[in-house]
Enzyme design. Structure first.
Site, PDB file in Angstrom:
ATOM      1  N   HIS A  59       0.820  -1.211   0.000  1.00 57.04           N
ATOM      2  CA  HIS A  59       0.000   0.000   0.000  1.00 57.04           C
ATOM      3  C   HIS A  59       0.849   1.253   0.000  1.00 57.04           C
ATOM      4  CE1 HIS A  59       0.801   0.727   4.307  1.00 57.04           C
ATOM      5  NE2 HIS A  59       0.604  -0.576   4.499  1.00 57.04           N
ATOM      6  N   CYS A 102       3.223  -4.817   6.614  1.00 58.46           N
ATOM      7  CA  CYS A 102       2.881  -4.600   5.209  1.00 58.46           C
ATOM      8  C   CYS A 102       4.073  -4.014   4.458  1.00 58.46           C
ATOM      9  CB  CYS A 102       1.693  -3.645   5.096  1.00 58.46           C
ATOM     10  SG  CYS A 102       0.132  -4.357   5.618  1.00 58.46           S
TER      11      CYS A 102
END
Length: 196
Positions: free
Chosen positions: A124, A140
């Site tokens: 992301h 992440c």
């Protein structure tokens, strides 16, 4: 045949339009969960080198793009292994127990989210671009928003994501001969609060 006055005719027409719209949206081929139409594009592989803090997009074994990334901090490392892309979201809303952040400049996951087959993890954007190049996320893979927007256009559901925690010959060939050990020393910076 029943004759309707102007208000009744408008009301009936509105009801029919809403019913048609509801049926259209409920049709599986038009729903967001429908499988994408097959394309001639070959599946791509996203290769993430945790020690290099770099991401490469490969097609037929050829590198078509590379990006600097932030990876998981020591307390919340990025998962390693092979995964698949399971979702793609533009302008995502960020959810965490007790916290909901709508899309926008304060959103910890930035302007794009690519979910992988490991629940809760993805690739992301970020609202903390200075974290790029460091081990600073909650696991992440983060990119600058402009890089994530470019990457987003290159990927589809079903593409493979390989996250590697150690250097090997393939990583050395793609990302260079050695990871920058000075960056590893900077890893101890605190993770961004409330972000991925």
């Amino acid at each position: 045949m029943e004759r309707l006055d102007g208000k009744a005719a408008t009301k009936r027409a509105t009801g029919l339009l809403l019913a048609a719209l509801a049926i259209t949206l409920a049709t599986p081929s038009l729903a967001q969960t429908a499988k994408p139409a097959p394309s001639d594009r070959k599946k791509r592989v996203v290769l993430v080198s945790v020690p290099d803090r770099e991401l490469a997009v490969l097609e037929d074994g050829n590198v078509i793009a590379t990006f600097p990334v932030a990876v998981g901090a020591a307390a919340s490392p990025s998962p390693t292994g092979e995964f698949q892309i399971v979702s793609r979201v533009s302008n995502p809303t960020y959810y965490r127990p007790g916290t909901v952040v709508p899309s926008g400049k304060n959103n910890p996951v930035g302007s794009r989210w690519v979910g992988i087959s490991r629940k809760g993890y993805g690739i992301h954007g970020t609202n903390a671009p200075r974290s790029i190049g460091h081990a600073a996320s909650h696991g992440c893979i983060r990119l600058r928003n402009r890089d994530m927007e470019r990457l987003f256009t290159m990927l589809r559901v079903g593409d493979v994501v390989q996250i590697r925690g150690e250097r090997d010959d393939e990583i050395a060939e793609i990302f260079g001969s050695a990871a920058d050990d000075t960056t590893v020393a900077a890893v101890q910076a605190p993770a961004q609060s409330g972000g991925q």
